[in-house]
Design an enzyme around this catalytic site. Structure first.
Site, PDB file in Angstrom:
ATOM      1  N   LYS A 116       0.846  -1.204   0.000  1.00  0.00           N
ATOM      2  CA  LYS A 116       0.000   0.000   0.000  1.00  0.00           C
ATOM      3  C   LYS A 116       0.877   1.248   0.000  1.00  0.00           C
ATOM      4  CE  LYS A 116      -3.867  -1.798   2.769  1.00  0.00           C
ATOM      5  NZ  LYS A 116      -4.938  -2.230   1.916  1.00  0.00           N
ATOM      6  N   GLU A 200      -2.696   7.728   7.457  1.00  0.00           N
ATOM      7  CA  GLU A 200      -3.374   8.703   6.593  1.00  0.00           C
ATOM      8  C   GLU A 200      -4.556   9.335   7.301  1.00  0.00           C
ATOM      9  OE1 GLU A 200      -4.096   6.182   3.173  1.00  0.00           O
ATOM     10  OE2 GLU A 200      -6.124   5.754   3.833  1.00  0.00           O
ATOM     11  N   HIS A 235     -15.045  -2.599   7.861  1.00  0.00           N
ATOM     12  CA  HIS A 235     -14.231  -2.226   6.703  1.00  0.00           C
ATOM     13  C   HIS A 235     -14.198  -3.306   5.627  1.00  0.00           C
ATOM     14  CE1 HIS A 235     -13.212   1.456   8.555  1.00  0.00           C
ATOM     15  NE2 HIS A 235     -12.499   0.937   9.504  1.00  0.00           N
ATOM     16  N   ARG A 291      -6.311  -8.175  -9.557  1.00  0.00           N
ATOM     17  CA  ARG A 291      -7.018  -9.444  -9.767  1.00  0.00           C
ATOM     18  C   ARG A 291      -8.472  -9.144 -10.067  1.00  0.00           C
ATOM     19  NH1 ARG A 291      -9.966  -8.749  -5.162  1.00  0.00           N
ATOM     20  NH2 ARG A 291      -8.801  -8.132  -3.334  1.00  0.00           N
TER      21      ARG A 291
END
Ligand code: ADP
Length: 663
Positions: A116, A200, A235, A291
């Site tokens: 990430k 973040e 999430h 994917r």
């Protein structure tokens, strides 16, 4: 085009890939673990090869065994599905070394998007907008804390190697940062063997909007529009739809362009998804999944394309079609999970003793599943039972169709999120497309409730079902006896004198048992003394399920019996009625709370206490991992640990006693 394809996956996605391959005339090879012997995907494929024991590490994640099966079966290409090895660059590389075509992007693209943090740095250079944050190499806690302060609270700590929501922590205040960082790191280390994190800005009411991209090896990269996956629990996605409500053409074009730029930046080929988090008019890159996604069917429904077909064509070197893709109508997917929404979505395992799926309608109602009635949901893999995908001319039509299809679903044997899905589909805020990632948490209790139909209806259904069983048993006995015409063999409570009746006792919920007097009226009809008033009722079998008529109103329902427990499935919701025997001795007292049992079957990943240790109430004792989720078992009382019956890495059954206490 390839002649033979190995599908390195299981469950619904393996079945999904097999369906397209078959239509294209490509022979299919399934692989299966010991837990999946006889599984639907293994049965559907032309060949099925065993690849080892149930734990994924020893089967679906075992690169050597899968490649060995591919070689021996003569596969030319490998489709990895999603999850498992689908985003494993080493696997893709080793497929190539073995002379197999990996149906997915180039190894370098998987590597570049695998982290990430690194992918974000790459995207920043490609001019793709990012959530304000820190994704540098320096991982010193003080530096991370300072960066969090600079970004401004609340912040989100994410595992750089993350996925599946693991290693994620929301931090509201600076004082909480250090502890949260430690937790996120520990979780990331355990799950990915890599404890690097990024920090973040935490958006408080965002939407998850992702773009399906496709690229070929000729250098064409296109966007197949967006999907809105904002309805999530913990999430993780639960409902996905396309197009995203409120998306205007300019924004769609801007996001599509950003997604294509992201794909081009890593030399992408094949199907991929660029995930954005959006708030107001702004959207920011989150990550790219290299994917096919679980939710790809909604894109298929609104574009009329078969994404697996295009994956295979592109992998075989074909160019993408030159005609611009069109967006038509609206599609919604819901994920049916074996889990208990009321117990923080605890995964459930067990046998699907009863499964009735909504009727599929080409182009309008689609069910993608890897299981059949009688199959088991095991603790080894993802607990998804099926995906239901519907299409409508517009969003309102799709929502109506979703509700109707969900009402047709019948599942028994384990807990599911079916009621939650039905409640979401029926919710005014969903109809109004008030979507953001906090939807489920915000509408909380209202989404968890199951409708309570009239007690009369449930009691009548249960009583008639029991009477039907009795009749069948008596008829069978009479048929095998010498005199099938004996009046004693007539199963209708007939008496020599006067009106015959039979009393049945049922318990509904927590209350006292209800006595229900039934009088046979002939031809399967009964007079039932129900709470409120007596009524004439009748139960007739249908090809699937039953028709109950009560008070002159008829309804379709599903009925199942396990011992004294009768499950009534009405409009997709399960209701339990227990038949009581008034002469039975009282049930044994429930086990005391001086022991801790496994809430789910799973693997013990941490043992935190020892025999003789003094613990206080709520102290963590053990951690169990099941279906990608960790469960911390805590002390039910203050006390001394008398026994620990679980070892590290041991697989434990649901209900197994793991720790006991001396009070
Ligand atoms: P994973 O790969 O572990 O699933 P993602 O990065 O895809 O993690 O994020 C999963 C979900 O977490 C998103 O769909 C969104 O709901 C939430 N999320 C991620 N980043 C943010 C953020 N900066 N602010 C608020 N929510 C976020």
């Amino acid at each position: 085009m390839f002649r033979k394809l190995l599908i390195a996956n299981r469950g619904e996605i393996a079945c999904r890939v097999i369906a397209t391959a078959r239509r294209m005339g490509i022979a299919t090879i399934a692989v299966y673990s010991e837990a999946d012997a006889g599984a639907r995907h293994a049965e559907l494929a032309d060949e099925a090869w065993p690849i080892g024991p149930a734990p994924a590490r020893q089967s679906y994640l075992d690169i050597a065994r899968i490649l060995d099966a591919a070689k021996r079966a003569g596969a030319e290409a490998v489709h990895p599905g999603y999850g498992f090895l689908s985003e494993n660059a080493d696997f893709a590389a080793r497929c190539a070394e073995a002379g197999l075509v990996f149906v997915g992007p180039p190894v370098e693209a998987i590597r570049a998007m695998g982290s990430k943090a690194e992918s974000k740095a790459l995207m920043a250079r490609a001019g793709v907008p990012l959530v304000p944050g820190y994704h540098g190499e320096d991982q010193h806690p003080a530096l991370l804390a300072a960066e969090a302060g600079r970004i401004g609270f609340p912040v989100l700590i994410k595992a750089s190697a993350g996925g599946g929501g693991k290693g994620m922590r929301v931090v509201e205040r600076a004082e909480e940062f250090a502890a949260a960082l430690e937790g996120a790191r520990r979780e990331a280390k355990a799950a990915f063997g890599d404890d690097r994190v990024l920090v973040e800005k935490y958006l408080t009411r965002p939407r998850h909007i992702e773009i399906q991209v496709f690229a070929d090896s000729q250098g064409n990269t296109i966007s197949l529009f967006e999907r809105d996956c904002s309805i999530q629990r913990r999430h993780q996605k639960v409902v996905e739809e396309a197009p995203a409500p409120g998306m205007d053409p300019a924004r769609r074009a801007a996001m599509g362009e950003a997604a294509c730029a992201a794909a081009r930046a890593v030399g992408y080929v094949g199907a991929g998804t660029v995930e954005f988090i959006a708030e107001g008019d702004a959207f920011y890159f989150m990550e790219m999944n290299t994917r096919l996604q679980v939710e790809h069917p909604v894109t298929e429904m609104v574009t009329g394309l078969d994404l697996v077909e295009w994956q295979l064509r592109v992998a075989a070197g074909e160019a993408l079609p030159t005609t611009a893709p069109q967006l038509r109508g609206h599609a919604i997917e819901v994920r049916l999970y074996a889990e208990d929404p009321a117990r923080s979505f605890l995964p459930a395992t067990g046998m699907l003793t009863h499964l009735r799926q909504p009727a599929e309608q080409p182009g309008a109602v689609r069910v993608d599943t890897g299981v059949r009635q009688g199959d088991r949901i095991t603790p080894f893999y993802d607990p998804m039972i099926a995906k239901l995908i519907v299409w409508g001319e517009d969003r309102a039509a799709a929502v109506r169709r979703l509700s109707a299809a969900l009402a047709e679903y019948e599942v028994a044997g384990l807990r599911t999120n079916l009621a939650l899905l039905r409640n979401i589909a029926a919710h005014p805020a969903f109809a109004a497309a008030e979507l953001d990632t906090g939807f489920i948490a915000r509408h909380g209790a209202g989404l968890l409730a199951t409708p309570a139909p009239e007690a009369r209806l449930l009691l009548a259904a249960a009583a008639l079902f029991v009477l039907r069983d009795q009749q069948a048993a008596i008829a069978a006995a009479a048929a095998s006896s010498g005199d099938p015409w004996s009046p004693w063999a007539t199963p209708d409570a007939w008496r020599l004198n006067g009106e015959g009746y039979q009393d049945l006792f049922f318990r509904l919920g927590e209350g006292e048992p209800t006595r229900l007097r039934s009088v046979p009226l002939g031809e399967g009809a009964y007079r039932l003394e129900l709470p409120g008033d007596a009524a004439v009722a009748k139960l007739e079998p249908l090809a699937e399920g039953f028709r109950l008529s009560l008070d002159g109103i008829t309804r379709r329902l599903g009925l199942l019996r396990r011992g004294a427990e009768i499950t009534i499935i009405l409009d997709g919701a399960n209701h339990l009625v227990v038949q009581e025997d008034p002469l039975a001795p009282p049930a044994r007292e429930a086990a005391g709370s001086d022991r801790v049992t496994a809430p789910v079957p799973g693997r013990v990943t941490r043992v935190l206490v020892q025999v003789g240790e003094e613990v206080s109430r709520n102290a963590p004792l053990l951690v169990i991992e099941a279906m990608k989720t960790e469960f911390t078992l805590r002390a039910p009382m203050d006390g001394v640990v008398a026994a620990v019956r679980a070892r590290l890495d041991e697989m434990v059954e649901e209900g197994a006693e793991l720790v006991s206490f001396a009070g």
